[in-house]
Design an enzyme around this catalytic site. Structure first.
Site, PDB file in Angstrom:
ATOM      1  N   CYS A  45      -1.666  -3.858   3.415  1.00  0.00           N
ATOM      2  CA  CYS A  45      -2.514  -5.042   3.345  1.00  0.00           C
ATOM      3  C   CYS A  45      -1.643  -6.297   3.336  1.00  0.00           C
ATOM      4  O   CYS A  45      -2.133  -7.391   3.116  1.00  0.00           O
ATOM      5  CB  CYS A  45      -3.427  -4.988   2.126  1.00  0.00           C
ATOM      6  SG  CYS A  45      -2.554  -4.773   0.582  1.00  0.00           S
ATOM      7  N   HIS A  77       3.630  14.169   5.612  1.00  0.00           N
ATOM      8  CA  HIS A  77       3.434  15.564   5.197  1.00  0.00           C
ATOM      9  C   HIS A  77       3.839  16.467   6.355  1.00  0.00           C
ATOM     10  O   HIS A  77       3.436  16.228   7.498  1.00  0.00           O
ATOM     11  CB  HIS A  77       1.968  15.828   4.835  1.00  0.00           C
ATOM     12  CG  HIS A  77       1.440  14.905   3.787  1.00  0.00           C
ATOM     13  ND1 HIS A  77       1.782  15.020   2.456  1.00  0.00           N
ATOM     14  CD2 HIS A  77       0.617  13.841   3.887  1.00  0.00           C
ATOM     15  CE1 HIS A  77       1.167  14.063   1.771  1.00  0.00           C
ATOM     16  NE2 HIS A  77       0.452  13.336   2.623  1.00  0.00           N
ATOM     17  N   SER A  80       0.826  -1.209   0.000  1.00  0.00           N
ATOM     18  CA  SER A  80       0.000   0.000   0.000  1.00  0.00           C
ATOM     19  C   SER A  80       0.858   1.256   0.000  1.00  0.00           C
ATOM     20  O   SER A  80       1.423   1.601  -1.019  1.00  0.00           O
ATOM     21  CB  SER A  80      -1.021   0.025   1.132  1.00  0.00           C
ATOM     22  OG  SER A  80      -1.962   1.048   0.855  1.00  0.00           O
TER      23      SER A  80
END
Length: 128
Positions: free
Chosen positions: A96, A81, A76
């Site tokens: 996953c 940020h 994934s």
């Protein structure tokens, strides 16, 4: 806050494990260092036993400034940020993969950014 969040849920039907959070009061020099943050996320990918597909990082200017780093992994992603004006970062680790550990990646990044405080959340992204 190093509790084993993942161990609190039934792992028989987990499709996705999502660890995410907010990091407060971080040194703004670190938050604007694109190369450091890029390498930090790369190392977190390894620590979490994920397989890197591609990583992108960029600075954004303006009043708030900061850096974004996105690692696309086979399982994934990891997204970091930062906002230098607020000495703040958000971190999102989703997988996953059965053998990957998003909490390990999250905790490693936190240990290197050294926020004065942070919040960590876990979401079970299973089919039921």
């Amino acid at each position: 806050m190093s509790s084993q969040l993942i161990s609190l849920v039934n792992t028989d039907r987990i499709i996705g494990k999502h660890v995410f959070g907010n990091l407060y009061d971080i040194d703004p020099k670190i938050l604007n260092d694109k190369d450091f943050l890029h390498n930090l996320v790369l190392e977190a990918v390894k620590i979490a036993n994920m397989k890197l597909v591609e990583i992108k990082s960029w600075n954004f200017g303006g009043k708030k400034g900061g850096v974004s780093v996105i690692a696309l992994v086979e399982e994934s992603h990891i997204a970091l940020h930062t906002w230098t004006e607020y000495n703040y970062a958000t971190l999102d680790v989703y997988t996953c993969g059965e053998n990957s550990n998003p909490q390990a990646a999250f905790e490693y990044i936190v240990s290197q950014l050294k926020p004065k405080r942070y919040q960590m959340f876990y979401a079970d992204r299973s089919s039921e």
